[in-house]
Design a protein around this motif. Sequence first.
Motif, PDB file in Angstrom:
ATOM      1  N   LEU A  14      -4.785  -5.637 -11.786  1.00  0.00           N
ATOM      2  CA  LEU A  14      -4.805  -4.272 -12.309  1.00  0.00           C
ATOM      3  C   LEU A  14      -5.585  -3.337 -11.386  1.00  0.00           C
ATOM      4  O   LEU A  14      -5.107  -2.242 -11.051  1.00  0.00           O
ATOM      5  N   ILE A  15      -6.762  -3.761 -10.957  1.00  0.00           N
ATOM      6  CA  ILE A  15      -7.592  -2.913 -10.093  1.00  0.00           C
ATOM      7  C   ILE A  15      -6.923  -2.717  -8.732  1.00  0.00           C
ATOM      8  O   ILE A  15      -6.887  -1.601  -8.200  1.00  0.00           O
ATOM      9  N   PHE A  16      -6.371  -3.788  -8.165  1.00  0.00           N
ATOM     10  CA  PHE A  16      -5.698  -3.683  -6.870  1.00  0.00           C
ATOM     11  C   PHE A  16      -4.479  -2.765  -6.966  1.00  0.00           C
ATOM     12  O   PHE A  16      -4.243  -1.934  -6.085  1.00  0.00           O
ATOM     13  N   GLY A  17      -3.712  -2.875  -8.039  1.00  0.00           N
ATOM     14  CA  GLY A  17      -2.549  -2.005  -8.238  1.00  0.00           C
ATOM     15  C   GLY A  17      -2.946  -0.557  -8.402  1.00  0.00           C
ATOM     16  O   GLY A  17      -2.276   0.350  -7.898  1.00  0.00           O
ATOM     17  N   THR A  18      -4.052  -0.319  -9.097  1.00  0.00           N
ATOM     18  CA  THR A  18      -4.535   1.051  -9.260  1.00  0.00           C
ATOM     19  C   THR A  18      -4.958   1.631  -7.918  1.00  0.00           C
ATOM     20  O   THR A  18      -4.676   2.793  -7.617  1.00  0.00           O
ATOM     21  N   LEU A  19      -5.618   0.831  -7.105  1.00  0.00           N
ATOM     22  CA  LEU A  19      -6.032   1.309  -5.781  1.00  0.00           C
ATOM     23  C   LEU A  19      -4.824   1.631  -4.900  1.00  0.00           C
ATOM     24  O   LEU A  19      -4.873   2.562  -4.092  1.00  0.00           O
ATOM     25  N   LEU A  20      -3.746   0.865  -5.044  1.00  0.00           N
ATOM     26  CA  LEU A  20      -2.549   1.129  -4.241  1.00  0.00           C
ATOM     27  C   LEU A  20      -1.882   2.448  -4.608  1.00  0.00           C
ATOM     28  O   LEU A  20      -1.128   3.006  -3.817  1.00  0.00           O
ATOM     29  N   LEU A  21      -2.150   2.953  -5.812  1.00  0.00           N
ATOM     30  CA  LEU A  21      -1.526   4.195  -6.252  1.00  0.00           C
ATOM     31  C   LEU A  21      -2.424   5.420  -6.068  1.00  0.00           C
ATOM     32  O   LEU A  21      -2.017   6.537  -6.408  1.00  0.00           O
ATOM     33  N   LEU A  22      -3.620   5.235  -5.532  1.00  0.00           N
ATOM     34  CA  LEU A  22      -4.514   6.366  -5.299  1.00  0.00           C
ATOM     35  C   LEU A  22      -4.062   7.165  -4.073  1.00  0.00           C
ATOM     36  O   LEU A  22      -3.467   6.618  -3.145  1.00  0.00           O
ATOM     37  N   PRO A  23      -4.354   8.459  -4.068  1.00  0.00           N
ATOM     38  CA  PRO A  23      -3.858   9.331  -2.997  1.00  0.00           C
ATOM     39  C   PRO A  23      -4.160   8.911  -1.565  1.00  0.00           C
ATOM     40  O   PRO A  23      -3.293   9.080  -0.713  1.00  0.00           O
ATOM     41  N   PRO A  24      -5.330   8.362  -1.228  1.00  0.00           N
ATOM     42  CA  PRO A  24      -5.523   8.017   0.193  1.00  0.00           C
ATOM     43  C   PRO A  24      -4.486   7.022   0.724  1.00  0.00           C
ATOM     44  O   PRO A  24      -4.015   7.159   1.848  1.00  0.00           O
ATOM     45  N   LEU A  25      -4.117   6.027  -0.071  1.00  0.00           N
ATOM     46  CA  LEU A  25      -3.119   5.068   0.398  1.00  0.00           C
ATOM     47  C   LEU A  25      -1.703   5.630   0.306  1.00  0.00           C
ATOM     48  O   LEU A  25      -0.870   5.347   1.164  1.00  0.00           O
ATOM     49  N   VAL A  26      -1.444   6.400  -0.712  1.00  0.00           N
ATOM     50  CA  VAL A  26      -0.102   6.982  -0.852  1.00  0.00           C
ATOM     51  C   VAL A  26       0.160   7.970   0.283  1.00  0.00           C
ATOM     52  O   VAL A  26       1.269   8.033   0.825  1.00  0.00           O
ATOM     53  N   LEU A  27      -0.873   8.705   0.674  1.00  0.00           N
ATOM     54  CA  LEU A  27      -0.690   9.698   1.742  1.00  0.00           C
ATOM     55  C   LEU A  27      -0.440   9.060   3.106  1.00  0.00           C
ATOM     56  O   LEU A  27       0.048   9.723   4.021  1.00  0.00           O
ATOM     57  N   LEU A  28      -0.751   7.780   3.253  1.00  0.00           N
ATOM     58  CA  LEU A  28      -0.414   7.088   4.502  1.00  0.00           C
ATOM     59  C   LEU A  28       1.095   7.017   4.702  1.00  0.00           C
ATOM     60  O   LEU A  28       1.578   6.913   5.827  1.00  0.00           O
ATOM     61  N   PHE A  29       1.835   7.039   3.591  1.00  0.00           N
ATOM     62  CA  PHE A  29       3.287   6.939   3.653  1.00  0.00           C
ATOM     63  C   PHE A  29       3.963   8.300   3.530  1.00  0.00           C
ATOM     64  O   PHE A  29       5.171   8.381   3.364  1.00  0.00           O
ATOM     65  N   ASN A  30       3.187   9.366   3.602  1.00  0.00           N
ATOM     66  CA  ASN A  30       3.733  10.718   3.532  1.00  0.00           C
ATOM     67  C   ASN A  30       4.207  11.149   4.925  1.00  0.00           C
ATOM     68  O   ASN A  30       3.659  12.046   5.545  1.00  0.00           O
ATOM     69  N   LEU A  31       5.237  10.483   5.385  1.00  0.00           N
ATOM     70  CA  LEU A  31       5.807  10.764   6.693  1.00  0.00           C
ATOM     71  C   LEU A  31       7.156  11.452   6.505  1.00  0.00           C
ATOM     72  O   LEU A  31       7.685  11.523   5.405  1.00  0.00           O
ATOM     73  N   HIS A  32       7.708  11.926   7.577  1.00  0.00           N
ATOM     74  CA  HIS A  32       9.030  12.559   7.497  1.00  0.00           C
ATOM     75  C   HIS A  32      10.139  11.551   7.752  1.00  0.00           C
ATOM     76  O   HIS A  32      11.239  11.925   8.134  1.00  0.00           O
ATOM     77  N   GLU A  33       9.814  10.283   7.535  1.00  0.00           N
ATOM     78  CA  GLU A  33      10.817   9.220   7.687  1.00  0.00           C
ATOM     79  C   GLU A  33      11.626   9.095   6.407  1.00  0.00           C
ATOM     80  O   GLU A  33      11.124   9.275   5.317  1.00  0.00           O
ATOM     81  N   ARG A  34      12.898   8.786   6.582  1.00  0.00           N
ATOM     82  CA  ARG A  34      13.779   8.572   5.430  1.00  0.00           C
ATOM     83  C   ARG A  34      14.607   7.320   5.668  1.00  0.00           C
ATOM     84  O   ARG A  34      15.042   7.051   6.772  1.00  0.00           O
ATOM     85  N   PHE A  35      14.772   6.552   4.597  1.00  0.00           N
ATOM     86  CA  PHE A  35      15.657   5.396   4.620  1.00  0.00           C
ATOM     87  C   PHE A  35      16.742   5.634   3.596  1.00  0.00           C
ATOM     88  O   PHE A  35      16.459   5.796   2.403  1.00  0.00           O
ATOM     89  N   PHE A  36      17.972   5.667   4.061  1.00  0.00           N
ATOM     90  CA  PHE A  36      19.126   5.950   3.211  1.00  0.00           C
ATOM     91  C   PHE A  36      18.955   7.272   2.464  1.00  0.00           C
ATOM     92  O   PHE A  36      19.356   7.417   1.307  1.00  0.00           O
ATOM     93  N   GLY A  37      18.286   8.225   3.092  1.00  0.00           N
ATOM     94  CA  GLY A  37      18.101   9.544   2.500  1.00  0.00           C
ATOM     95  C   GLY A  37      16.935   9.653   1.536  1.00  0.00           C
ATOM     96  O   GLY A  37      16.711  10.692   0.944  1.00  0.00           O
TER      97      GLY A  37
END
Length: 75
Positions: A14-37
């Motif tokens: 539960l704690i690890f999953g919550t940490l994965l959804l926090l903004p610092p980790l989510v923002l690592l994937f905020n790229l302009h890359e797209r897969f299948f749109g």
Amino acid sequence: MDRRKLPGASLFFLIFGTLLLLPPLVLLFNLHERFFGIPLEVIYLFTVWFVLVLGTAVFAYRLPHEGDHKTEDIG
């Protein structure tokens, strides 16, 4: 896994999953890359969500239910 360790493992999950959804980790994937749109950030969020749902189902299946306790009849 030993049944005594399952509650601790589920709390860690539960704690690890919550940490994965926090903004610092989510923002690592905020790229302009797209897969299948689909933006990479959306794929990351739904993948984490799906893994959390599957893990919760596994823990719910393996953890003992409250009705499973054998009570001793005192009297």
